[in-house]
Design a protein around this motif. Structure first.
Motif, mmCIF file in Angstrom:
data_model
loop_
_atom_site.group_PDB
_atom_site.id
_atom_site.type_symbol
_atom_site.label_atom_id
_atom_site.label_comp_id
_atom_site.label_asym_id
_atom_site.label_seq_id
_atom_site.Cartn_x
_atom_site.Cartn_y
_atom_site.Cartn_z
ATOM 1 N N GLU A 1 -0.407 4.326 5.918
ATOM 2 C CA GLU A 1 -1.691 4.103 6.573
ATOM 3 C C GLU A 1 -2.329 2.803 6.083
ATOM 4 O OE1 GLU A 1 -4.420 7.451 6.114
ATOM 5 O OE2 GLU A 1 -6.072 6.032 6.454
ATOM 6 N N LYS A 2 -2.216 2.552 4.785
ATOM 7 C CA LYS A 2 -2.866 1.372 4.208
ATOM 8 C C LYS A 2 -1.959 0.144 4.198
ATOM 9 C CE LYS A 2 -6.040 3.911 1.321
ATOM 10 N NZ LYS A 2 -7.392 3.538 1.258
ATOM 11 N N GLU B 1 -5.331 6.790 -5.508
ATOM 12 C CA GLU B 1 -6.165 5.892 -4.699
ATOM 13 C C GLU B 1 -7.396 5.444 -5.477
ATOM 14 O OE1 GLU B 1 -6.301 8.327 -0.804
ATOM 15 O OE2 GLU B 1 -6.933 6.296 -0.264
#
Lengths: 471, 286
Positions: free
Chosen positions: A254-255, A222
């Motif tokens: 989630e992203k 990330e």
């Protein structure tokens, strides 16, 4: 109808005219369940053939009879990408006059093709084959999924013999290796033991240290800025790297990030990521478990790739060229980030590069995941016992106690610090391990060179030495 | 708060890396009588060797009715752990007995008196009834801790995942701790293989007012940390409350409202606590 099926293995060997001094080859997709290498070597020994070079993509403990064939002069040279400890222990006693040549998964097909290690006869174990040699690993009782590592052998050997325990009618419609490369087909009762070929399920590790490292690895991805649409990813079969795939799935969902592909040894964990929509495709050179093998047969976005296409320097490009992030293991790593995956801390051969060297050489961010120490032995050292992958190609080391970034990657270091990650100097990690375990004495080295390690481009990287007998 | 068995070298080695704010090295129930001395030595050595500077060290010693508790304190107190967890704490006298002995060891080793704190582990029906008195029994007491396994056994009922049997104890111990002005920690969620159930259990404990929660599984640490940390929405709201109050004061308003709701003193106090917790955890305003 024409057929290439011969009555037995002996007849195929006679037709192939295997003689003293030839080079013969095998793949390792049957792993520790393989019957074929032993079957062929026993037959050749009985026929009195000597002085053979065995070029096998890997040898496992199941291949222990090879030791006697070496001692009896049937085999005088080995070329492998990986060697398990049961075999490596004998090699380190210095039983061969010629050092074992260790290549990467990418360099093996390159050297077969460029004539550095030509193959006279390739013996290809195939879980399903038709009568003309169209064959695959995707079905049959001994199925193992991708047969990627055998493709260079099929395409370049002077003679190709397919050995199968599931002979089917011509034409097999899902062949991985096709008849235009195959000379003879032999049907046998069993090419392997399913229990040794692959695990039915690959259980997720519950070891908290591995899980912690896996979480950190995903945080590093990330922070690196590489976690975005189109990202490509490589992961191995180890507990921490597989767990990283699990955490990566959560973050990507989630992203809403959709990656491009996962490449390499493919496991059920990789299949889960692709099925969840996190990656568009799987490029599979080796299927690690039955889930991955089954998916390869059914899923059009799960493709079988050869070792050459996977990671070789000889092709016009490979799957490595677009690879963003890779998770790698290490037996040892030194303060210059050199990694050892060939020998244990006593210098005994217990592994090999596999894809490690190729991946690290090319991919954007090569991450090594390893605990600070294992069984009271520090993992971070001043000098690794054997250099498998050169430190200049390793970008990040993740341990449970902190992250070390190669000084060549100041950009990553700054990003990790900005993200609040626990970045430490690699010397500091070494000191932490030594505080607990003490400073290990270097293992005594024998005089004889028993192995030579080659890199991604075929260059010499290191020698492996004999290990003196303990008094 | 992560429990680490005192006789398990591997877990002890990696205790600092599991993400817990506090580590409880256990010399009591997770250690068999045959290993009491080796666990004590192992924990002593690890505390004097490894750097735990970022983590609060707690050691659970053996209970007063065992033959080990004084030897435990003799070895551990000189290493100045933040807190000694005293098991089977039932009465104020139990705590006073521990405190007196800790003081002796502190004196003997030239450690400032009162520097080693106590967290009574309350795990019996009598202990729960005496929770307030236990909290008030010594200046050293900084928190109360609920132990549900022994407690439910004492109640002569089954310990369940739902935890209805410990509901009274949870509410009682929180109230007692707050009345004493000390912190209060919840019992571990003991199914180490249930990675989902921990979330509901931790959220419930937080809703009752617990300061935090303990775990016997390193895999549960993240769920507890996240559950007990203020959410981004809570942090943002807290900053809005403080800003609205400041604006109101500047305008000389007696009553301040935010989004149609009156902001009174308890709302401001909660906002201040949220911001303090967020700052401590390194969480910022978005």
């Amino acid at each position: 109808m024409a057929t290439k099926v011969v009555s037995n293995l002996k007849e195929a060997i006679e037709l192939a005219k295997v003689t003293d001094g030839m080079s013969i080859s095998f793949h390792h997709h049957l792993r520790n369940g393989d019957h074929v290498l032993n079957m062929v070597m026993d037959e050749l020994a009985a026929m009195g053939v000597k002085n053979l070079t065995v070029n096998a993509s890997a040898v496992f403990d199941v291949h222990a009879p090879l030791i006697d064939h070496i001692k009896n002069g049937v085999v005088t040279k080995l070329c492998v990408n990986y060697m398990s400890k049961g075999i490596g222990t004998h090699i380190c006693k210095g039983i061969m006059d010629t050092p074992v040549e260790f290549r990467s998964h990418g360099q093996r097909p390159a050297d077969i093709e460029n004539g550095r290690t030509p193959i006279d006869v390739a013996f290809i174990a195939a879980p399903t084959s038709d009568t003309m040699g169209n064959c695959t690993g995707k079905m049959g009782k001994s199925r193992f999924g991708s047969i990627g590592y055998a493709m260079a052998d099929a395409m370049n050997a002077k003679t190709v013999i397919v050995i199968t325990d599931n002979l089917v009618e011509y034409p097999l419609t899902c062949a991985s290796i096709t008849e235009d490369y195959v000379d003879y087909v032999v049907a046998v009762d069993e090419i392997g033991d399913p229990n040794g070929i692959m695990s039915g399920t690959t259980a997720q590790t519950r070891d908290p240290v591995r899980l912690r490292m896996a979480q950190t690895a995903v945080k590093c991805i990330e922070a690196s800025g590489l976690l975005k649409d189109g990202m490509s990813f490589q992961t191995g079969a180890g507990g921490a790297t597989m767990a990283a795939a699990m955490y990566l799935k959560d973050v990507m969902l989630e992203k809403g990030v959709v990656g491009s592909y996962i490449v390499g040894g493919i496991s059920t964990a990789s299949v889960d990521l692709q099925k969840a929509g996190c990656f568009r495709a799987l490029q599979d050179v080796q299927s690690f478990d039955l889930g991955a093998a089954a998916d390869l047969l059914e899923n059009p976005n799960h493709i079988e790739v050869s070792g050459r296409r996977y990671s070789s320097s000889i092709g016009k490009s490979s799957c490595m060229n677009n690879l963003d992030v890779a998770m790698l293991g290490a037996t040892e790593i030194d303060v210059d980030f050199n990694v050892n995956v060939h020998t244990d801390s006593n210098g005994i051969i217990m592994g090999g590069s596999g894809g490690h060297t190729d991946i690290a050489e090319i991919c954007n961010m090569a991450v090594v995941i390893a605990p600070l120490f294992r069984n009271r032995l520090p993992i971070v050292l001043d000098h690794v016992t054997t250099v498998s992958t050169k430190g200049e190609n390793i970008d990040v080391l993740i341990t449970e106690s902190g992250i070390a970034v190669n000084p060549r990657r100041q950009d990553l270091k700054e990003k990790f610090i900005a993200a609040g990650l626990n970045v430490k100097d690699i010397h500091e990690l070494k000191a932490m391990a030594e505080k607990i375990c003490g400073v290990p004495q270097p293992a005594p080295k024998g005089d004889k060179i028993v192995g030579e390690v080659f890199g991604h481009w075929g260059e010499h990287v290191d020698y492996i030495y004999s290990v003196p007998d303990k008094e | 708060m992560l429990f680490i068995p005192g006789a398990n070298p591997k877990q002890i080695m990696f205790a600092a890396t599991m993400g817990a704010d506090s580590v409880i090295f256990d010399l009591e129930d997770s250690v068999s009588p045959l290993e009491k001395d080796s666990a004590r030595i192992l924990v002593r050595n690890i505390l004097s060797t490894l750097d735990f500077s970022a983590i609060e060290i707690i050691v659970r010693v053996n209970s007063l009715n065992s033959p080990y508790w004084q030897a435990d304190l003799d070895e551990i107190v000189p290493l100045k752990p933040a807190i000694i967890m005293t098991p089977k704490s039932e009465t104020p006298d139990d705590i006073k007995t521990f405190a007196a002995y800790i003081e002796q060891v502190e004196e003997k080793h030239g450690i400032e008196k009162g520097s080693v704190k106590i967290m009574p582990l309350i795990e019996t029906a009598l202990g729960i009834e005496n929770a307030f008195l236990i909290g008030k029994s010594s200046e050293r007491v900084v928190a109360l801790f609920l132990g549900a396994e022994d407690y439910s056994a004492d109640l002569q009922c089954k310990r369940t995942k739902e935890g209805n049997e410990i509901d009274y104890a949870r509410k009682r111990i929180v109230n007692a701790a707050r009345a004493c002005g000390v912190e209060v920690y919840d019992t571990p969620f003991t199914d180490a293989h249930d990675d989902e159930g921990i979330w509901a259990d931790a959220a419930y404990a937080k809703s009752l007012g617990f300061t935090g929660k303990s775990s016997i599984s390193p895999r549960h640490v993240d769920a507890i940390n996240i559950s007990f940390s203020p959410s981004q929405a809570e942090i943002d709201y807290a900053y809005e409350v403080i800003a609205a109050i400041a604006e109101g004061k500047a305008k000389g308003q007696g009553v301040v409202a935010l989004k149609g709701k009156m902001i009174d003193a308890p709302v401001v106090l909660r906002a201040e606590r949220t911001i303090a917790a967020a700052e401590q955890l390194g969480l910022g305003r978005k």
